[in-house]
Design a protein around this motif. Structure first.
Motif, PDB file in Angstrom:
ATOM      1  N   LEU A   1       0.545  -0.891   0.020  1.00 33.08           N
ATOM      2  CA  LEU A   1      -0.157  -0.209  -0.021  1.00 33.08           C
ATOM      3  C   LEU A   1       0.747   1.425  -0.142  1.00 33.08           C
ATOM      4  CD1 LEU A   1      -2.802  -0.799   2.705  1.00 33.08           C
ATOM      5  CD2 LEU A   1      -2.929  -0.980  -0.293  1.00 33.08           C
ATOM      6  N   THR A   2       1.573   1.029   0.711  1.00 35.20           N
ATOM      7  CA  THR A   2       2.898   2.404   0.324  1.00 35.20           C
ATOM      8  C   THR A   2       4.630   2.170   0.206  1.00 35.20           C
ATOM      9  OG1 THR A   2       3.690   3.042   2.268  1.00 35.20           O
ATOM     10  CG2 THR A   2       1.446   2.722   2.590  1.00 35.20           C
TER      11      THR A   2
ATOM     12  N   LEU B   1       6.360  -0.031   3.330  1.00 33.77           N
ATOM     13  CA  LEU B   1       5.864  -1.300   3.442  1.00 33.77           C
ATOM     14  C   LEU B   1       6.573  -2.343   2.506  1.00 33.77           C
ATOM     15  CD1 LEU B   1       2.218  -0.840   4.269  1.00 33.77           C
ATOM     16  CD2 LEU B   1       4.268  -0.338   5.911  1.00 33.77           C
TER      17      LEU B   1
ATOM     18  N   LEU C   1       8.664  -5.405   3.670  1.00 32.73           N
ATOM     19  CA  LEU C   1       7.740  -6.943   3.655  1.00 32.73           C
ATOM     20  C   LEU C   1       8.053  -7.957   3.104  1.00 32.73           C
ATOM     21  CD1 LEU C   1       5.079  -4.743   5.876  1.00 32.73           C
ATOM     22  CD2 LEU C   1       7.360  -5.574   6.424  1.00 32.73           C
ATOM     23  N   TYR C   2       7.677  -7.634   2.221  1.00 36.38           N
ATOM     24  CA  TYR C   2       7.338  -8.421   0.818  1.00 36.38           C
ATOM     25  C   TYR C   2       8.928  -9.392   0.419  1.00 36.38           C
ATOM     26  CZ  TYR C   2       2.903  -6.411   1.086  1.00 36.38           C
ATOM     27  OH  TYR C   2       2.077  -5.382   1.118  1.00 36.38           O
TER      28      TYR C   2
ATOM     29  N   PHE D   1      -0.407   5.652   2.779  1.00 34.21           N
ATOM     30  CA  PHE D   1      -1.107   5.496   1.860  1.00 34.21           C
ATOM     31  C   PHE D   1      -2.590   6.524   0.765  1.00 34.21           C
ATOM     32  CE2 PHE D   1      -6.075   4.077   1.658  1.00 34.21           C
ATOM     33  CZ  PHE D   1      -5.611   3.440   1.268  1.00 34.21           C
ATOM     34  N   ASN D   2      -2.610   5.700   0.058  1.00 38.40           N
ATOM     35  CA  ASN D   2      -3.331   6.578  -1.023  1.00 38.40           C
ATOM     36  C   ASN D   2      -4.357   6.396  -1.975  1.00 38.40           C
ATOM     37  OD1 ASN D   2      -2.957   6.018  -4.161  1.00 38.40           O
ATOM     38  ND2 ASN D   2      -1.893   8.165  -3.836  1.00 38.40           N
ATOM     39  N   LEU D   3      -5.513   7.128  -1.904  1.00 34.70           N
ATOM     40  CA  LEU D   3      -6.726   5.987  -2.602  1.00 34.70           C
ATOM     41  C   LEU D   3      -6.693   5.815  -4.452  1.00 34.70           C
ATOM     42  CD1 LEU D   3     -10.045   8.057  -1.282  1.00 34.70           C
ATOM     43  CD2 LEU D   3      -9.004   5.103  -0.677  1.00 34.70           C
TER      44      LEU D   3
ATOM     45  N   ASP E   1      -4.587  -9.343   2.330  1.00 30.44           N
ATOM     46  CA  ASP E   1      -5.303  -8.856   3.170  1.00 30.44           C
ATOM     47  C   ASP E   1      -5.550  -7.265   2.422  1.00 30.44           C
ATOM     48  OD1 ASP E   1      -6.329 -10.567   4.588  1.00 30.44           O
ATOM     49  OD2 ASP E   1      -6.130  -9.535   6.508  1.00 30.44           O
ATOM     50  N   SER E   2      -4.577  -6.762   1.893  1.00 27.77           N
ATOM     51  CA  SER E   2      -4.956  -4.950   1.058  1.00 27.77           C
ATOM     52  C   SER E   2      -4.991  -5.510   0.025  1.00 27.77           C
ATOM     53  CB  SER E   2      -3.085  -4.322   1.019  1.00 27.77           C
ATOM     54  OG  SER E   2      -2.043  -5.236   0.644  1.00 27.77           O
TER      55      SER E   2
ATOM     56  N   VAL F   1      -7.868  -7.671  -1.308  1.00 24.97           N
ATOM     57  CA  VAL F   1      -8.831  -7.342  -1.408  1.00 24.97           C
ATOM     58  C   VAL F   1      -9.042  -6.857  -0.521  1.00 24.97           C
ATOM     59  CG1 VAL F   1     -10.723  -8.584   0.745  1.00 24.97           C
ATOM     60  CG2 VAL F   1      -8.678  -9.871   0.336  1.00 24.97           C
ATOM     61  N   ALA F   2      -8.514  -5.279   0.137  1.00 24.45           N
ATOM     62  CA  ALA F   2      -9.087  -4.154   0.479  1.00 24.45           C
ATOM     63  C   ALA F   2      -9.565  -3.746  -1.095  1.00 24.45           C
ATOM     64  CB  ALA F   2      -8.544  -3.970   1.855  1.00 24.45           C
TER      65      ALA F   2
ATOM     66  N   ASP G   1     -12.308  -4.769  -3.101  1.00 23.62           N
ATOM     67  CA  ASP G   1     -13.566  -4.365  -2.556  1.00 23.62           C
ATOM     68  C   ASP G   1     -14.033  -2.389  -2.596  1.00 23.62           C
ATOM     69  OD1 ASP G   1     -14.135  -6.387  -2.015  1.00 23.62           O
ATOM     70  OD2 ASP G   1     -14.322  -6.920  -0.238  1.00 23.62           O
ATOM     71  N   LEU G   2     -12.902  -1.512  -2.647  1.00 18.44           N
ATOM     72  CA  LEU G   2     -12.594  -0.513  -2.462  1.00 18.44           C
ATOM     73  C   LEU G   2     -12.651   0.249  -4.639  1.00 18.44           C
ATOM     74  CD1 LEU G   2      -9.964   0.555  -0.066  1.00 18.44           C
ATOM     75  CD2 LEU G   2     -12.583   1.687   0.097  1.00 18.44           C
TER      76      LEU G   2
END
Lengths: 236, 236
Positions: free
Chosen positions: B7-8, B11, B14-15, B149-151, B173-174, B176-177, B180-181
């Motif tokens: 998401l930014t 992060l 982490l991957y 984070f931005n939309l 989870d991100s 999925v989010a 849905d957004l």
């Protein structure tokens, strides 16, 4: 006044929280169990960073609770299942607790924030009733899973944003996203969380009852607040 | 195979992306303009970290493009408005580009990923058609806004997840989010983005035409790919 959502503890340094109230969120299960424990008369819950730190409290008559990767650490009284935080078990007691994500987020917030509170679906309304009259900026800090974004903490943040929208003026993009995700999920939180990775992890741990318990709304009035290194009941 | 959404850029560590294709996303406006420029025959676009680095290319006959905080840096040929990346302006040329968020994300990805691509609504279908047959994990890297984070970047990530859901097995989870957004926003992306903080920033910059341009779907076939330090057209 503004509300922001910090989607994982790894992003906390982006926020200016010296004058803010920070709400720590670890729905499955640390902050749900902390809320329930304080509601049930625990004198205090002391969050510590490491399993080893728990042992420093060994001879003080405290209950020692340690969870790692979703399981009770061998040799400890209990972990972070809410069913371990009943009146019978924690009433009048002090609990020393370490968890994978929640206690880390608490310590990060405690270094800098004006006030640190504990949020969960169990005390959603009580928490929002308090926040809306404080005239302070609010940061909703999702504990996530090992610094990763997770759905359940974000949904709770969205529930708070949704409740407080009329009392605040500024919302960051993550609070908008959290609120909209909560809007999708709110009619059946449990079903929505079947989409999440953590849900699969939890299914393997056989704690479905815990998950259902932690998704109940407003069964508690208590708002745990950090005073020094101890979580106690906020006097409201 | 799995799809994840970072998401930014804060992060990214982490991957595990050594074997992954990373898609860099900075919808407003860097990766939209890069896509459009490569589509329009730019020979290459060289992303550089700092405004000063642009100057190292001063005497090579390249176009120099620099944007900071949404504005063209004084003295540069142009910034990251897509209307600067037309056939007339960039056809056959090499552009050296630095932006607030997009070029930083590109450099972070370039250090470790197996392949780095550029995504935007402009090349959504072409990108997804490529990704679905590669048999590789995909990380969608949102450039965000100064590590927040931005939309708009998240919505695009969600569009990709939505297109690729049937071809992949694992979603974090991100993702999925994000999906849905995107489901909420897709019928009127521009209207949804009125909710975003960046939208207000952009309104002040008077670039509404740019925003509308960057939200067009599938007007490009080109997929920019990083080869060494240069973005060029992927041969498909």
């Amino acid at each position: 006044m503004k509300i922001e959502v910090c989607l994982t503890p790894a992003l906390i340094d982006l926020y200016d929280i010296e004058q803010s109230i920070v709400v720590v969120i670890d729905i499955l299960r640390a902050t749900s169990s902390i809320t329930y424990g304080i509601e049930n008369g625990a004198e205090a819950i002391i969050p510590v960073a490491n399993v080893e730190d728990c042992l420093n409290y060994n001879d003080k008559g405290y209950l020692l609770a340690a969870e790692r990767n979703g399981e009770v650490v061998v040799g400890y009284d209990f972990g972070n299942s809410p069913f371990s935080y009943t009146k019978e078990k924690v009433g009048g007691k002090t609990v020393v607790l370490t968890t994978t994500n929640g206690t880390k987020a608490l310590h990060l917030a405690n270094k800098r924030a004006s006030q640190v509170l504990i949020g969960s679906f169990l005390n959603l309304d009580a928490l929002c009733d308090y926040l809306k009259v404080q005239d302070k900026n609010v940061l909703l800090l999702c504990a996530g899973w090992k610094d990763q974004f997770n759905l359940e903490d974000t949904l709770f943040a969205g529930a708070v944003v949704s409740k407080l929208r009329q009392y605040f003026e500024h919302f960051d993009d993550s609070s908008v996203a959290a609120e909209d995700l909560y809007g999708i999920a709110k009619n059946d939180l449990r079903k929505y969380l079947n989409k999440s990775s953590h849900s699969h992890r939890l299914a393997q741990l056989n704690i479905e009852e815990d998950v259902v318990f932690c998704l109940q709304l407003n069964i508690c009035q208590a708002i745990p607040v950090l005073e020094g290194d101890r979580l106690v009941k906020l006097a409201v």
